[in-house]
Design a protein around this motif. Structure first.
Motif, PDB file in Angstrom:
ATOM      1  N   ALA A   1       0.835  -1.211   0.000  1.00 52.65           N
ATOM      2  CA  ALA A   1       0.000   0.000   0.000  1.00 52.65           C
ATOM      3  C   ALA A   1       0.863   1.251   0.000  1.00 52.65           C
ATOM      4  O   ALA A   1       0.537   2.243  -0.663  1.00 52.65           O
ATOM      5  N   ILE A   2       1.958   1.219   0.749  1.00 54.70           N
ATOM      6  CA  ILE A   2       2.875   2.364   0.763  1.00 54.70           C
ATOM      7  C   ILE A   2       3.518   2.529  -0.608  1.00 54.70           C
ATOM      8  O   ILE A   2       3.620   3.646  -1.128  1.00 54.70           O
ATOM      9  N   LYS A   3       3.920   1.416  -1.213  1.00 52.75           N
ATOM     10  CA  LYS A   3       4.541   1.472  -2.528  1.00 52.75           C
ATOM     11  C   LYS A   3       3.553   1.985  -3.584  1.00 52.75           C
ATOM     12  O   LYS A   3       3.925   2.775  -4.455  1.00 52.75           O
ATOM     13  N   GLN A   4       2.301   1.578  -3.472  1.00 55.34           N
ATOM     14  CA  GLN A   4       1.296   2.050  -4.417  1.00 55.34           C
ATOM     15  C   GLN A   4       1.117   3.560  -4.298  1.00 55.34           C
ATOM     16  O   GLN A   4       0.976   4.259  -5.309  1.00 55.34           O
ATOM     17  N   PHE A   5       1.139   4.063  -3.074  1.00 58.50           N
ATOM     18  CA  PHE A   5       1.007   5.504  -2.869  1.00 58.50           C
ATOM     19  C   PHE A   5       2.128   6.256  -3.574  1.00 58.50           C
ATOM     20  O   PHE A   5       1.874   7.216  -4.305  1.00 58.50           O
TER      21      PHE A   5
ATOM     22  N   ALA B   1      10.140   9.050  -6.760  1.00 63.98           N
ATOM     23  CA  ALA B   1       9.213   7.969  -6.427  1.00 63.98           C
ATOM     24  C   ALA B   1       9.902   6.612  -6.604  1.00 63.98           C
ATOM     25  O   ALA B   1       9.706   5.692  -5.794  1.00 63.98           O
ATOM     26  N   GLY B   2      10.707   6.512  -7.641  1.00 64.24           N
ATOM     27  CA  GLY B   2      11.431   5.263  -7.869  1.00 64.24           C
ATOM     28  C   GLY B   2      12.394   4.938  -6.742  1.00 64.24           C
ATOM     29  O   GLY B   2      12.510   3.780  -6.312  1.00 64.24           O
ATOM     30  N   MET B   3      13.091   5.945  -6.235  1.00 67.15           N
ATOM     31  CA  MET B   3      13.995   5.724  -5.109  1.00 67.15           C
ATOM     32  C   MET B   3      13.223   5.357  -3.851  1.00 67.15           C
ATOM     33  O   MET B   3      13.690   4.551  -3.027  1.00 67.15           O
ATOM     34  N   ALA B   4      12.036   5.925  -3.694  1.00 69.57           N
ATOM     35  CA  ALA B   4      11.196   5.564  -2.553  1.00 69.57           C
ATOM     36  C   ALA B   4      10.826   4.085  -2.615  1.00 69.57           C
ATOM     37  O   ALA B   4      10.900   3.369  -1.605  1.00 69.57           O
ATOM     38  N   LEU B   5      10.471   3.607  -3.798  1.00 67.42           N
ATOM     39  CA  LEU B   5      10.108   2.202  -3.961  1.00 67.42           C
ATOM     40  C   LEU B   5      11.299   1.289  -3.686  1.00 67.42           C
ATOM     41  O   LEU B   5      11.162   0.239  -3.036  1.00 67.42           O
ATOM     42  N   LYS B   6      12.475   1.668  -4.163  1.00 63.34           N
ATOM     43  CA  LYS B   6      13.674   0.863  -3.913  1.00 63.34           C
ATOM     44  C   LYS B   6      14.008   0.825  -2.428  1.00 63.34           C
ATOM     45  O   LYS B   6      14.444  -0.210  -1.898  1.00 63.34           O
ATOM     46  N   THR B   7      13.826   1.958  -1.755  1.00 65.38           N
ATOM     47  CA  THR B   7      14.098   2.006  -0.325  1.00 65.38           C
ATOM     48  C   THR B   7      13.160   1.083   0.440  1.00 65.38           C
ATOM     49  O   THR B   7      13.585   0.328   1.328  1.00 65.38           O
ATOM     50  N   ILE B   8      11.886   1.126   0.089  1.00 63.62           N
ATOM     51  CA  ILE B   8      10.907   0.262   0.759  1.00 63.62           C
ATOM     52  C   ILE B   8      11.207  -1.200   0.478  1.00 63.62           C
ATOM     53  O   ILE B   8      11.111  -2.053   1.366  1.00 63.62           O
ATOM     54  N   ASP B   9      11.601  -1.513  -0.754  1.00 62.62           N
ATOM     55  CA  ASP B   9      11.998  -2.890  -1.088  1.00 62.62           C
ATOM     56  C   ASP B   9      13.189  -3.340  -0.247  1.00 62.62           C
ATOM     57  O   ASP B   9      13.263  -4.491   0.182  1.00 62.62           O
ATOM     58  N   SER B  10      14.125  -2.432  -0.009  1.00 67.25           N
ATOM     59  CA  SER B  10      15.315  -2.791   0.763  1.00 67.25           C
ATOM     60  C   SER B  10      14.961  -3.120   2.211  1.00 67.25           C
ATOM     61  O   SER B  10      15.589  -3.968   2.826  1.00 67.25           O
ATOM     62  N   TRP B  11      13.944  -2.466   2.733  1.00 63.46           N
ATOM     63  CA  TRP B  11      13.504  -2.801   4.092  1.00 63.46           C
ATOM     64  C   TRP B  11      12.993  -4.237   4.130  1.00 63.46           C
ATOM     65  O   TRP B  11      13.307  -4.992   5.041  1.00 63.46           O
ATOM     66  N   GLN B  12      12.226  -4.621   3.141  1.00 64.13           N
ATOM     67  CA  GLN B  12      11.654  -5.937   3.108  1.00 64.13           C
ATOM     68  C   GLN B  12      12.713  -7.007   2.862  1.00 64.13           C
ATOM     69  O   GLN B  12      12.765  -8.017   3.568  1.00 64.13           O
ATOM     70  N   LYS B  13      13.604  -6.752   1.928  1.00 64.38           N
ATOM     71  CA  LYS B  13      14.629  -7.760   1.620  1.00 64.38           C
ATOM     72  C   LYS B  13      15.591  -7.961   2.781  1.00 64.38           C
ATOM     73  O   LYS B  13      16.061  -9.053   3.031  1.00 64.38           O
ATOM     74  N   ARG B  14      15.869  -6.889   3.499  1.00 64.27           N
ATOM     75  CA  ARG B  14      16.839  -6.962   4.602  1.00 64.27           C
ATOM     76  C   ARG B  14      16.273  -7.713   5.805  1.00 64.27           C
ATOM     77  O   ARG B  14      16.966  -8.407   6.501  1.00 64.27           O
ATOM     78  N   HIS B  15      14.962  -7.589   6.017  1.00 62.43           N
ATOM     79  CA  HIS B  15      14.397  -8.084   7.263  1.00 62.43           C
ATOM     80  C   HIS B  15      13.528  -9.325   7.103  1.00 62.43           C
ATOM     81  O   HIS B  15      13.280 -10.027   8.071  1.00 62.43           O
ATOM     82  N   LYS B  16      13.070  -9.583   5.894  1.00 63.92           N
ATOM     83  CA  LYS B  16      12.186 -10.724   5.727  1.00 63.92           C
ATOM     84  C   LYS B  16      12.964 -12.015   5.841  1.00 63.92           C
ATOM     85  O   LYS B  16      14.033 -12.175   5.291  1.00 63.92           O
ATOM     86  N   ALA B  17      12.376 -12.972   6.577  1.00 62.88           N
ATOM     87  CA  ALA B  17      13.072 -14.235   6.826  1.00 62.88           C
ATOM     88  C   ALA B  17      13.134 -15.083   5.567  1.00 62.88           C
ATOM     89  O   ALA B  17      12.246 -15.007   4.730  1.00 62.88           O
TER      90      ALA B  17
END
Length: 200
Positions: A81-85, A184-200
């Motif tokens: 939802a954040i990425k869609q925004f 906006a593209g950098m925002a999406l990459k940043t959000i992706d990095s949060w998920q990739k770094r922390h997701k098990a």
């Protein structure tokens, strides 16, 4: 005998919102407001309490639309939802008024020189809701296991809010929604990095 109204209030407020969005508060005189909204000077004064009252009602309309179309969807979602925004902030629609940026951001900047308490009350409330929406979405992501338990939601939500506001300033400066696609593209990459770094 009361004067007959020759306007629909909701439509007039919508037109006022768009006029203030494009031109700002200070630069928009009463005569221009009359031309852009169909309201006359008498109606502006008696129905809305003058230009200031009309502007506050226009801000409220803008805020309510944001709650329905932006804040509630973010709050109910997670990282997608954040990425869609952020993706939508840089996607141009036909006759998109977002080329004028964000009415709330514009008002924050314009009101910095005046510190009008009623305007500040409206903008503060709007951005408190935005911050809360980002926090809720990040909490949803944490509950879903998409980000780690040690992820700092308060810092991330504040970052997302400031980034969203900055993008709107850039759009207003350039007069183009699409000009913000890199941000906006950098925002999406940043959000992706949060998920990739922390997701098990």
């Amino acid at each position: 005998m009361p004067r007959a109204k020759n306007y629909v209030r909701s439509s007039a407020v919508e037109k006022a919102r768009d006029a203030f969005w494009q031109f700002g508060y200070d630069a928009l005189g009463v005569r221009a407001i009359e031309e852009l909204t169909g309201l006359n000077r008498f109606a502006i004064q008696t129905e809305f309490g003058g230009k200031e009252g009309l502007f506050l009602e226009a801000l409220e309309l803008y805020a309510q639309t944001a709650i329905e179309h932006i804040i509630e969807p973010i709050s109910a979602g997670g990282l997608p939802a954040i990425k869609q925004f952020f993706n939508q902030t840089a996607t141009l629609q036909k006759d998109d008024p977002r080329v004028f940026g964000c009415l709330m951001v514009n008002t924050v900047i314009e009101n910095a020189a005046h510190n009008h308490p009623e305007l500040k009350k409206h903008t503060d409330a709007h951005y408190a809701r935005m911050l809360g929406a980002f926090s809720a979405a990040l909490n949803n992501a944490k509950d879903a296991g998409d980000i780690g338990e040690d992820f700092n939601i308060e810092e991330a939500a504040s970052f997302l809010l400031s980034l969203a506001m900055g993008i709107q300033v850039y759009i207003r400066m350039t007069g183009s929604v699409c000009a913000a696609r890199h941000q906006a593209g950098m925002a999406l990459k940043t959000i992706d990095s949060w998920q990739k770094r922390h997701k098990a």
